[in-house]
Design a protein around this motif. Structure first.
Motif, PDB file in Angstrom:
ATOM      1  N   LYS A  35      64.778 -20.711  64.675  1.00 59.30           N
ATOM      2  CA  LYS A  35      64.586 -19.639  63.698  1.00 59.30           C
ATOM      3  C   LYS A  35      63.629 -20.024  62.567  1.00 59.30           C
ATOM      4  O   LYS A  35      63.265 -19.169  61.752  1.00 59.30           O
ATOM      5  N   PHE A  36      63.218 -21.278  62.521  1.00 54.69           N
ATOM      6  CA  PHE A  36      62.311 -21.752  61.481  1.00 54.69           C
ATOM      7  C   PHE A  36      61.131 -22.459  62.127  1.00 54.69           C
ATOM      8  O   PHE A  36      61.310 -23.246  63.057  1.00 54.69           O
ATOM      9  N   SER A  37      59.941 -22.182  61.635  1.00 54.17           N
ATOM     10  CA  SER A  37      58.739 -22.787  62.223  1.00 54.17           C
ATOM     11  C   SER A  37      58.483 -24.191  61.697  1.00 54.17           C
ATOM     12  O   SER A  37      57.922 -25.018  62.408  1.00 54.17           O
ATOM     13  N   HIS A  38      58.870 -24.456  60.463  1.00 52.90           N
ATOM     14  CA  HIS A  38      58.731 -25.799  59.919  1.00 52.90           C
ATOM     15  C   HIS A  38      59.569 -25.942  58.650  1.00 52.90           C
ATOM     16  O   HIS A  38      60.085 -24.954  58.126  1.00 52.90           O
ATOM     17  N   ALA A  39      59.706 -27.183  58.204  1.00 53.01           N
ATOM     18  CA  ALA A  39      60.490 -27.480  57.012  1.00 53.01           C
ATOM     19  C   ALA A  39      59.742 -28.479  56.152  1.00 53.01           C
ATOM     20  O   ALA A  39      59.025 -29.340  56.665  1.00 53.01           O
ATOM     21  N   LYS A  40      59.909 -28.342  54.848  1.00 50.80           N
ATOM     22  CA  LYS A  40      59.361 -29.293  53.880  1.00 50.80           C
ATOM     23  C   LYS A  40      60.487 -29.738  52.968  1.00 50.80           C
ATOM     24  O   LYS A  40      61.316 -28.924  52.555  1.00 50.80           O
ATOM     25  N   MET A  41      60.501 -31.022  52.646  1.00 47.38           N
ATOM     26  CA  MET A  41      61.465 -31.543  51.687  1.00 47.38           C
ATOM     27  C   MET A  41      60.690 -32.151  50.534  1.00 47.38           C
ATOM     28  O   MET A  41      59.782 -32.956  50.752  1.00 47.38           O
ATOM     29  N   ALA A  42      61.038 -31.751  49.310  1.00 48.03           N
ATOM     30  CA  ALA A  42      60.358 -32.266  48.128  1.00 48.03           C
ATOM     31  C   ALA A  42      61.385 -32.726  47.106  1.00 48.03           C
ATOM     32  O   ALA A  42      62.422 -32.082  46.916  1.00 48.03           O
ATOM     33  N   LYS A  43      61.080 -33.823  46.477  1.00 44.61           N
ATOM     34  CA  LYS A  43      61.920 -34.325  45.395  1.00 44.61           C
ATOM     35  C   LYS A  43      61.503 -33.610  44.115  1.00 44.61           C
ATOM     36  O   LYS A  43      60.313 -33.514  43.806  1.00 44.61           O
ATOM     37  N   VAL A  44      62.482 -33.102  43.379  1.00 44.93           N
ATOM     38  CA  VAL A  44      62.210 -32.427  42.111  1.00 44.93           C
ATOM     39  C   VAL A  44      62.022 -33.505  41.051  1.00 44.93           C
ATOM     40  O   VAL A  44      62.887 -34.367  40.871  1.00 44.93           O
ATOM     41  N   LEU A  45      60.895 -33.461  40.366  1.00 46.94           N
ATOM     42  CA  LEU A  45      60.531 -34.526  39.428  1.00 46.94           C
ATOM     43  C   LEU A  45      60.939 -34.203  37.995  1.00 46.94           C
ATOM     44  O   LEU A  45      60.183 -34.391  37.059  1.00 46.94           O
ATOM     45  N   GLN A  58      62.610 -26.567  52.053  1.00 44.27           N
ATOM     46  CA  GLN A  58      62.091 -25.232  52.341  1.00 44.27           C
ATOM     47  C   GLN A  58      61.866 -25.057  53.839  1.00 44.27           C
ATOM     48  O   GLN A  58      61.111 -25.809  54.445  1.00 44.27           O
ATOM     49  N   TYR A  59      62.547 -24.062  54.376  1.00 44.90           N
ATOM     50  CA  TYR A  59      62.440 -23.728  55.792  1.00 44.90           C
ATOM     51  C   TYR A  59      61.675 -22.410  55.914  1.00 44.90           C
ATOM     52  O   TYR A  59      62.075 -21.404  55.322  1.00 44.90           O
ATOM     53  N   THR A  60      60.602 -22.400  56.685  1.00 46.41           N
ATOM     54  CA  THR A  60      59.786 -21.199  56.841  1.00 46.41           C
ATOM     55  C   THR A  60      60.223 -20.429  58.083  1.00 46.41           C
ATOM     56  O   THR A  60      60.407 -21.009  59.157  1.00 46.41           O
ATOM     57  N   THR A  61      60.392 -19.118  57.903  1.00 46.54           N
ATOM     58  CA  THR A  61      60.774 -18.240  59.001  1.00 46.54           C
ATOM     59  C   THR A  61      59.850 -17.019  59.018  1.00 46.54           C
ATOM     60  O   THR A  61      59.261 -16.679  57.993  1.00 46.54           O
ATOM     61  N   LYS A  62      59.736 -16.387  60.168  1.00 45.07           N
ATOM     62  CA  LYS A  62      58.724 -15.338  60.312  1.00 45.07           C
ATOM     63  C   LYS A  62      59.083 -14.023  59.641  1.00 45.07           C
ATOM     64  O   LYS A  62      58.206 -13.290  59.208  1.00 45.07           O
ATOM     65  N   ASP A  63      60.393 -13.700  59.529  1.00 41.74           N
ATOM     66  CA  ASP A  63      60.750 -12.409  58.943  1.00 41.74           C
ATOM     67  C   ASP A  63      62.227 -12.368  58.551  1.00 41.74           C
ATOM     68  O   ASP A  63      62.992 -13.274  58.846  1.00 41.74           O
ATOM     69  N   ARG A  64      62.592 -11.290  57.880  1.00 45.61           N
ATOM     70  CA  ARG A  64      63.965 -11.083  57.396  1.00 45.61           C
ATOM     71  C   ARG A  64      64.965 -11.057  58.551  1.00 45.61           C
ATOM     72  O   ARG A  64      66.053 -11.622  58.458  1.00 45.61           O
ATOM     73  N   GLN A  65      64.612 -10.432  59.663  1.00 41.86           N
ATOM     74  CA  GLN A  65      65.525 -10.327  60.801  1.00 41.86           C
ATOM     75  C   GLN A  65      65.886 -11.709  61.341  1.00 41.86           C
ATOM     76  O   GLN A  65      67.046 -11.970  61.692  1.00 41.86           O
ATOM     77  N   THR A  66      64.907 -12.601  61.405  1.00 38.33           N
ATOM     78  CA  THR A  66      65.166 -13.951  61.908  1.00 38.33           C
ATOM     79  C   THR A  66      66.068 -14.713  60.953  1.00 38.33           C
ATOM     80  O   THR A  66      66.986 -15.423  61.373  1.00 38.33           O
ATOM     81  N   GLU A  68      68.260 -13.359  58.918  1.00 36.39           N
ATOM     82  CA  GLU A  68      69.594 -12.764  59.065  1.00 36.39           C
ATOM     83  C   GLU A  68      70.308 -13.300  60.311  1.00 36.39           C
ATOM     84  O   GLU A  68      71.517 -13.534  60.286  1.00 36.39           O
ATOM     85  N   LEU A  69      69.561 -13.505  61.391  1.00 37.57           N
ATOM     86  CA  LEU A  69      70.149 -14.107  62.597  1.00 37.57           C
ATOM     87  C   LEU A  69      70.637 -15.527  62.318  1.00 37.57           C
ATOM     88  O   LEU A  69      71.700 -15.926  62.809  1.00 37.57           O
ATOM     89  N   TYR A  70      69.866 -16.279  61.539  1.00 39.91           N
ATOM     90  CA  TYR A  70      70.310 -17.620  61.147  1.00 39.91           C
ATOM     91  C   TYR A  70      71.640 -17.530  60.405  1.00 39.91           C
ATOM     92  O   TYR A  70      72.582 -18.268  60.705  1.00 39.91           O
ATOM     93  N   TYR A  71      71.730 -16.633  59.427  1.00 36.22           N
ATOM     94  CA  TYR A  71      72.983 -16.478  58.665  1.00 36.22           C
ATOM     95  C   TYR A  71      74.144 -16.133  59.598  1.00 36.22           C
ATOM     96  O   TYR A  71      75.236 -16.680  59.460  1.00 36.22           O
ATOM     97  N   LYS A  72      73.895 -15.245  60.528  1.00 36.06           N
ATOM     98  CA  LYS A  72      74.953 -14.761  61.426  1.00 36.06           C
ATOM     99  C   LYS A  72      75.357 -15.797  62.472  1.00 36.06           C
ATOM    100  O   LYS A  72      76.544 -15.984  62.756  1.00 36.06           O
ATOM    101  N   GLU A  73      74.378 -16.492  63.060  1.00 35.64           N
ATOM    102  CA  GLU A  73      74.648 -17.352  64.212  1.00 35.64           C
ATOM    103  C   GLU A  73      74.781 -18.848  63.887  1.00 35.64           C
ATOM    104  O   GLU A  73      75.436 -19.569  64.641  1.00 35.64           O
ATOM    105  N   ASP A  74      74.161 -19.309  62.818  1.00 41.47           N
ATOM    106  CA  ASP A  74      74.054 -20.758  62.621  1.00 41.47           C
ATOM    107  C   ASP A  74      74.518 -21.290  61.265  1.00 41.47           C
ATOM    108  O   ASP A  74      74.922 -22.445  61.170  1.00 41.47           O
ATOM    109  N   ALA A  75      74.417 -20.493  60.213  1.00 41.16           N
ATOM    110  CA  ALA A  75      74.610 -21.004  58.853  1.00 41.16           C
ATOM    111  C   ALA A  75      75.968 -21.662  58.647  1.00 41.16           C
ATOM    112  O   ALA A  75      76.043 -22.778  58.130  1.00 41.16           O
ATOM    113  N   GLU A  76      77.023 -21.011  59.058  1.00 42.41           N
ATOM    114  CA  GLU A  76      78.363 -21.558  58.827  1.00 42.41           C
ATOM    115  C   GLU A  76      78.518 -22.929  59.484  1.00 42.41           C
ATOM    116  O   GLU A  76      78.989 -23.885  58.863  1.00 42.41           O
ATOM    117  N   ARG A  77      78.084 -23.033  60.712  1.00 42.76           N
ATOM    118  CA  ARG A  77      78.194 -24.301  61.456  1.00 42.76           C
ATOM    119  C   ARG A  77      77.343 -25.401  60.809  1.00 42.76           C
ATOM    120  O   ARG A  77      77.810 -26.526  60.614  1.00 42.76           O
TER     121      ARG A  77
END
Length: 105
Positions: A35-45, A58-66, A68-77
């Motif tokens: 559901k995400f095309s890439h991720a970036k991790m940054a330290k807050v300075l 930061q996880y990049t996703t293509k749209d709101r529907q994708t 929402e699918l993450y929230y529904k199918e994967d987030a809790e786990r």
């Protein structure tokens, strides 16, 4: 495109263990959902009054529907491991960002 941003302040007593877990386990697990095309991790300075070390992931996703699918199918786990492994050693909050424009030289 949207960015699903997770800001995390992690206690210094578990920082090194958490950072390894994030890089080797959690971020790859997030990306493996498809559901995400890439991720970036940054330290807050900025030093926090509460202590700890703060990161933005930061996880990049293509749209709101994708997202929402993450929230529904994967987030809790995928969120369940953090309190088990790092109980009372972190604070996290999540935001959604809409990419308006991107410029690359």
């Amino acid at each position: 495109m949207l960015i699903y941003n997770v800001t995390i302040n992690i206690d210094e007593s578990v920082h090194d263990e958490w950072l390894i877990w994030m890089k080797d386990k959690h971020v790859p697990d997030m990306l493996s959902t498809g559901k995400f095309s890439h991720a970036k991790m940054a330290k807050v300075l900025v030093e926090e009054d509460m202590g700890g070390i703060t990161y933005s992931v930061q996880y990049t996703t293509k749209d709101r529907q994708t997202l929402e699918l993450y929230y529904k199918e994967d987030a809790e786990r995928l969120r369940a491991d953090v309190p088990k492994l790092f109980s009372n050693k972190f604070v996290a909050f999540r935001t959604e960002l809409e990419i308006i424009s991107q410029q690359i030289p």
